[in-house]
Design a protein around this motif. Structure first.
Motif, PDB file in Angstrom:
ATOM      1  N   VAL A  39       0.840  -1.207   0.000  1.00  0.00           N
ATOM      2  CA  VAL A  39       0.000   0.000   0.000  1.00  0.00           C
ATOM      3  C   VAL A  39       0.870   1.249   0.000  1.00  0.00           C
ATOM      4  O   VAL A  39       0.591   2.226  -0.719  1.00  0.00           O
ATOM      5  CB  VAL A  39      -0.950  -0.012   1.219  1.00  0.00           C
ATOM      6  CG1 VAL A  39      -1.628   1.350   1.379  1.00  0.00           C
ATOM      7  CG2 VAL A  39      -1.996  -1.095   1.065  1.00  0.00           C
ATOM      8  N   GLY A  83      -4.971   4.504  -0.515  1.00  0.00           N
ATOM      9  CA  GLY A  83      -4.283   3.666   0.458  1.00  0.00           C
ATOM     10  C   GLY A  83      -5.250   2.864   1.311  1.00  0.00           C
ATOM     11  O   GLY A  83      -5.112   1.638   1.463  1.00  0.00           O
ATOM     12  N   GLY A 119      -6.040  -1.241   0.983  1.00  0.00           N
ATOM     13  CA  GLY A 119      -5.909  -2.087   2.165  1.00  0.00           C
ATOM     14  C   GLY A 119      -7.189  -2.858   2.441  1.00  0.00           C
ATOM     15  O   GLY A 119      -7.157  -4.065   2.741  1.00  0.00           O
ATOM     16  N   GLY A 173      -3.951   0.106   5.867  1.00  0.00           N
ATOM     17  CA  GLY A 173      -3.788   1.242   4.959  1.00  0.00           C
ATOM     18  C   GLY A 173      -3.503   2.529   5.709  1.00  0.00           C
ATOM     19  O   GLY A 173      -2.646   3.328   5.306  1.00  0.00           O
TER      20      GLY A 173
END
Length: 421
Positions: free
Chosen positions: A83, A114, A118, A326
């Protein structure tokens, strides 16, 4: 005296496991402070400790839910890596060509990418665990290898740097809110704490539940208020170095006034941890999702017979864990102001250790958010303190491993004595 203290703790209804962890941290801090000649407990070092703990603490809150449901996630460190690399490409190469360098859109889109990535990875792994019935250990062990390899593949092992200046502030190293805002935040926390205690007492009385004596409520409130004010005072005591202030005034074409000082205040990354901790605590205690999580951990068969979709709940728990990974990738890459394919290496072990040390039972059904965060801080304090006194890295690993085993053993003994086992 011992019985008097025990009665006092029982009257205040304090969590003895929490008190034990606080005691363990104080012991670690005192030992390392003596060994470092008073350096360990300085505002500067404690400030740095909060920065170093932030990303692990965020993931530890999600790991509580994973372990409570009798699962495990060994892939989160690798998820942080892949990520982080994707976010690095998004903000350093892809978006600037579309919206231009320095655009506020870059930070917003990068953060959403991000967290979304995730969650997507977490959902995929949760689906394999919940619906394909593959053990979480195997799925996430495979994920550890897959996503670590993917982190390298994204840029062929090249570190992405520099990152967007505004994004970098989210890591806390260069992003703080200052003294005034920190005290305003602390005051808000104190007001919220007092309101919560009053509201809880009134609610218990309205339902004819037993309540603590009034003096105990005042004592508990005083302890919590003192803790908030004390932490804020310590953080605000870390002043910006004079040479940094001088350079800032020089860039502005001004002369720094004689005797001028300025403190950093709370790092933004710590505010993220606080927000995540509050949100996860509310989810765990006040929502149907949280009740289902602990019901599944307590007895999966009974939970399924009562109508809980345990398979979908497994997917949701891993989606949540992926989203928090994330968030951790955002904090970690922002703090380093770069994204490398080794980002998050061994974080999975630190996060699991933090949750377990914080009182989350590997057998499932038991765990607290505040315990996991305090466990993360204890782990980081131990590692940081050993580094400051010159302990070699291999020996550090030996000590951390021994502490983890000791923590699990203590937890087992505690549960047997309290009848939780």
């Amino acid at each position: 005296m011992g019985s008097g203290l025990g009665k006092f703790i029982k009257t205040l209804q304090l969590d003895t496991r929490l008190l034990g962890m606080i005691g363990a941290f104080l012991l670690i801090a005192i030992v390392f402070n003596i060994a470092t000649g008073g350096t360990f407990l300085t505002p500067r070092n404690l400030f740095n400790l909060t920065l170093q703990t932030a990303s692990v603490a965020v993931m530890a809150t999600g790991m509580v839910f994973v372990i409570v449901t009798r699962n495990i996630d060994l892939s989160i460190g690798s998820i942080v890596g892949v990520v982080g690399m994707v976010m690095g490409l998004v903000q350093a190469f892809w978006l600037p060509e579309i919206v231009g360098f320095g655009s506020p859109v870059i930070v917003i889109v990068t953060v959403l990418v991000g967290i979304g990535l995730g969650m997507l990875i977490g959902g995929l792994q949760g689906w394999m665990i919940g619906y394909l019935m593959i053990p979480s250990f195997i799925v996430t062990l495979g994920g550890l290898l897959i996503w670590r390899g993917a982190a390298w593949w994204v840029t062929r092992g090249t570190t992405v740097s520099p990152l967007d200046p505004t994004f970098v502030k989210l890591g806390g190293a260069s992003g703080t809110i200052g003294v005034t805002a920190s005290w305003a935040l602390a005051l808000s926390g104190i007001v919220a704490t007092i309101w919560f205690l009053i509201h809880t007492r009134r609610k218990h009385i309205s339902h004819d539940f037993a309540v603590k004596p009034v003096w105990a409520e005042f004592a508990l409130g005083g302890i919590m208020v003192a803790a908030i004010a004390g932490i804020t005072a310590v953080i605000n005591a870390y002043e910006v170095p004079t040479r940094v202030l001088q350079r800032r005034f020089e860039r502005a074409g001004l002369e720094m006034p004689e005797g001028y000082t300025e403190a950093y205040g709370f790092p933004i990354s710590v505010l993220i941890v606080i927000a995540v901790a509050i949100a996860m605590t509310i989810v765990a205690r006040k929502t149907r999702f949280g009740r289902y999580v602990f019901a599944i951990g307590g007895n999966p068969d009974a939970a399924e017979l009562s109508g809980i979709n345990t398979r979908m709940m497994t997917v949701k728990v891993f989606v949540l864990m992926g989203g928090l990974a994330g968030v951790a990738a955002i904090i970690a890459s922002a703090r380093l102001a770069s994204a490398g394919n080794d980002l998050g290496t061994l974080d999975e072990l630190r996060v699991i250790a933090a949750a377990v040390i914080g009182g989350t039972a590997l057998a499932g059904g038991v765990g607290t958010i505040y315990g996991a965060i305090l466990g993360a801080f204890i782990m980081q304090s131990l590692v940081s303190g050993m580094g400051m006194v010159g302990v070699d890295a291999p020996f550090q690993n030996i000590i951390v491993g021994a502490v983890l085993i000791l923590a699990v053993w203590v937890d087992i003994v505690y549960r047997r004595k309290t009848g939780e086992a």
